[in-house]
Design a protein around this motif. Structure first.
Motif, PDB file in Angstrom:
ATOM      1  N   ARG A 181      11.874  21.842   7.523  1.00  0.00           N
ATOM      2  CA  ARG A 181      11.047  22.758   6.731  1.00  0.00           C
ATOM      3  C   ARG A 181      10.645  22.165   5.378  1.00  0.00           C
ATOM      4  O   ARG A 181       9.471  22.247   4.984  1.00  0.00           O
ATOM      5  N   ASP A 182      11.595  21.560   4.683  1.00  0.00           N
ATOM      6  CA  ASP A 182      11.360  21.171   3.289  1.00  0.00           C
ATOM      7  C   ASP A 182      11.024  19.689   3.098  1.00  0.00           C
ATOM      8  O   ASP A 182      10.261  19.350   2.185  1.00  0.00           O
ATOM      9  N   LEU A 183      11.590  18.828   3.928  1.00  0.00           N
ATOM     10  CA  LEU A 183      11.427  17.391   3.698  1.00  0.00           C
ATOM     11  C   LEU A 183      10.352  16.747   4.573  1.00  0.00           C
ATOM     12  O   LEU A 183       9.611  15.874   4.103  1.00  0.00           O
ATOM     13  N   ALA A 184      10.282  17.148   5.836  1.00  0.00           N
ATOM     14  CA  ALA A 184       9.326  16.521   6.759  1.00  0.00           C
ATOM     15  C   ALA A 184       7.881  16.588   6.250  1.00  0.00           C
ATOM     16  O   ALA A 184       7.152  15.591   6.332  1.00  0.00           O
ATOM     17  N   PRO A 185       7.417  17.738   5.717  1.00  0.00           N
ATOM     18  CA  PRO A 185       6.036  17.764   5.204  1.00  0.00           C
ATOM     19  C   PRO A 185       5.806  16.779   4.062  1.00  0.00           C
ATOM     20  O   PRO A 185       4.716  16.196   3.946  1.00  0.00           O
ATOM     21  N   ALA A 210       3.403  11.630   2.367  1.00  0.00           N
ATOM     22  CA  ALA A 210       3.516  10.294   1.783  1.00  0.00           C
ATOM     23  C   ALA A 210       2.973   9.236   2.736  1.00  0.00           C
ATOM     24  O   ALA A 210       2.269   8.300   2.328  1.00  0.00           O
ATOM     25  N   ALA A 211       3.273   9.381   4.024  1.00  0.00           N
ATOM     26  CA  ALA A 211       2.777   8.429   5.022  1.00  0.00           C
ATOM     27  C   ALA A 211       1.260   8.509   5.145  1.00  0.00           C
ATOM     28  O   ALA A 211       0.572   7.494   5.287  1.00  0.00           O
ATOM     29  N   ALA A 212       0.730   9.737   5.076  1.00  0.00           N
ATOM     30  CA  ALA A 212      -0.730   9.917   5.154  1.00  0.00           C
ATOM     31  C   ALA A 212      -1.407   9.269   3.945  1.00  0.00           C
ATOM     32  O   ALA A 212      -2.475   8.632   4.071  1.00  0.00           O
ATOM     33  N   ARG A 213      -0.803   9.417   2.789  1.00  0.00           N
ATOM     34  CA  ARG A 213      -1.353   8.797   1.572  1.00  0.00           C
ATOM     35  C   ARG A 213      -1.334   7.275   1.695  1.00  0.00           C
ATOM     36  O   ARG A 213      -2.303   6.611   1.331  1.00  0.00           O
ATOM     37  N   ALA A 214      -0.231   6.734   2.206  1.00  0.00           N
ATOM     38  CA  ALA A 214      -0.133   5.280   2.377  1.00  0.00           C
ATOM     39  C   ALA A 214      -1.145   4.785   3.401  1.00  0.00           C
ATOM     40  O   ALA A 214      -1.756   3.715   3.221  1.00  0.00           O
ATOM     41  N   ALA A 265       0.826  -1.212   0.000  1.00  0.00           N
ATOM     42  CA  ALA A 265       0.000   0.000   0.000  1.00  0.00           C
ATOM     43  C   ALA A 265       0.857   1.257   0.000  1.00  0.00           C
ATOM     44  O   ALA A 265       0.482   2.282  -0.580  1.00  0.00           O
ATOM     45  N   ALA A 266       2.011   1.191   0.651  1.00  0.00           N
ATOM     46  CA  ALA A 266       2.860   2.379   0.794  1.00  0.00           C
ATOM     47  C   ALA A 266       3.767   2.622  -0.404  1.00  0.00           C
ATOM     48  O   ALA A 266       4.213   3.761  -0.620  1.00  0.00           O
TER      49      ALA A 266
END
Length: 277
Positions: A258-262, A267-271, A110-111
């Motif tokens: 700032r740039d990568l964590a969001p 991506a985790a939320a989508r998975a 799924a991920a």
């Protein structure tokens, strides 16, 4: 705090069976199986080939017992013996276990589309990570396209409490479980996390849970930054983490937050949404 590597399964009783999180029922524990697995676990990326004496010393089982276990594992197809050097290596048969772990992993399935898109967007190393007792394990990796990057081969392990993936996954655990993991963790964890005890570690994990992602730094060959977010199943359980690893020469900590964590959190939320559908 015990060392999860050196204290694993050196003796003959369940009490010495390694950094298990939870009590072991001595009535059910088969010591001979533990010894056989200890022989297999002696092989790693730094010691791909070992002699009988090497195995006896590393396992603490003694030469005679080691010889019997080695012979049995060789006959079963899990060890290969070089006739010239008389040294042993893991046989290809062990890949069956790794194949089973990956091919039957519905959460990873799924991920993966979200991981692939994240890799294409960032060009960084993207991994699917799961917790194994007091460690995290790299289950699969999409390699970075940068010339200089972090290499995380499948099966790579790190102490969970000091790793970004471990922190986002264990942040959803009960305090009693965190205490067990703390007690079974590698001795480097307090220094890496600056936590003095399990209670302080729990407060760090609670902050990570509230943030929705974790960022940690490692001093490998080059300085590196690790950013992770948890993926949840339909029941709300954290079943794995999407991890992005990059070099501090490209992203120092503030820039990574700032740039990568969001991007990792998205991506985790989508998975999670895909897995829960």
């Amino acid at each position: 705090m015990p060392d999860a590597t050196t204290n694993a399964s050196l003796g003959l009783s369940p009490r010495d069976a390694g950094p298990a999180v939870g009590e072991i029922d001595e009535r059910l524990f088969v010591a001979s199986v533990g010894k056989a697995m200890k022989v297999l676990e002696t092989f790693d990326k730094t010691t791909a080939s070992l002699s009988l004496s090497d195995i006896a010393i590393r396992t603490g089982l003694g030469r005679s017992a080691s010889q019997r276990f080695i012979y049995t594992l060789e006959r079963l197809g899990y060890l290969d013996r070089d006739e010239q050097t008389k040294r042993y290596t893991l046989a290809k048969k062990v890949f069956r276990f790794a194949q089973s772990v990956v091919s039957s992993n519905t959460a990873l399935d799924a991920a993966y589309p979200a991981m692939r898109d994240l890799a294409e967007r960032t060009r960084e190393t993207i991994s699917w990570v799961e917790v194994d007792r007091a460690d995290i394990v790299i289950i699969t990796t999409i390699a970075s396209t940068h010339i200089s990057s972090i290499n995380l081969p499948v099966g790579t392990r790190f102490p969970a409490l000091s790793s970004s993936s471990g922190q986002v996954l264990l942040g959803h655990s009960a305090p009693a479980h965190i205490e067990k993991v703390w007690n079974a963790s590698h001795e480097s964890v307090p220094g890496r996390t600056r936590a003095k005890d399990a209670a302080e570690m729990m407060r760090i994990l609670e902050a990570v849970k509230a943030e929705g992602f974790a960022v940690t730094e490692k001093n490998m060959e080059q300085g590196s930054i690790s950013v992770s977010a948890a993926v949840h199943d339909r029941a709300g359980r954290a079943v794995g983490a999407i991890n992005l690893s990059t070099l501090t020469t490209r992203f120092e900590r503030p820039a990574a937050i700032r740039d990568l964590a969001p991007l990792v959190a998205a991506a985790a939320a989508r998975a999670t949404e895909t897995l829960s559908a």
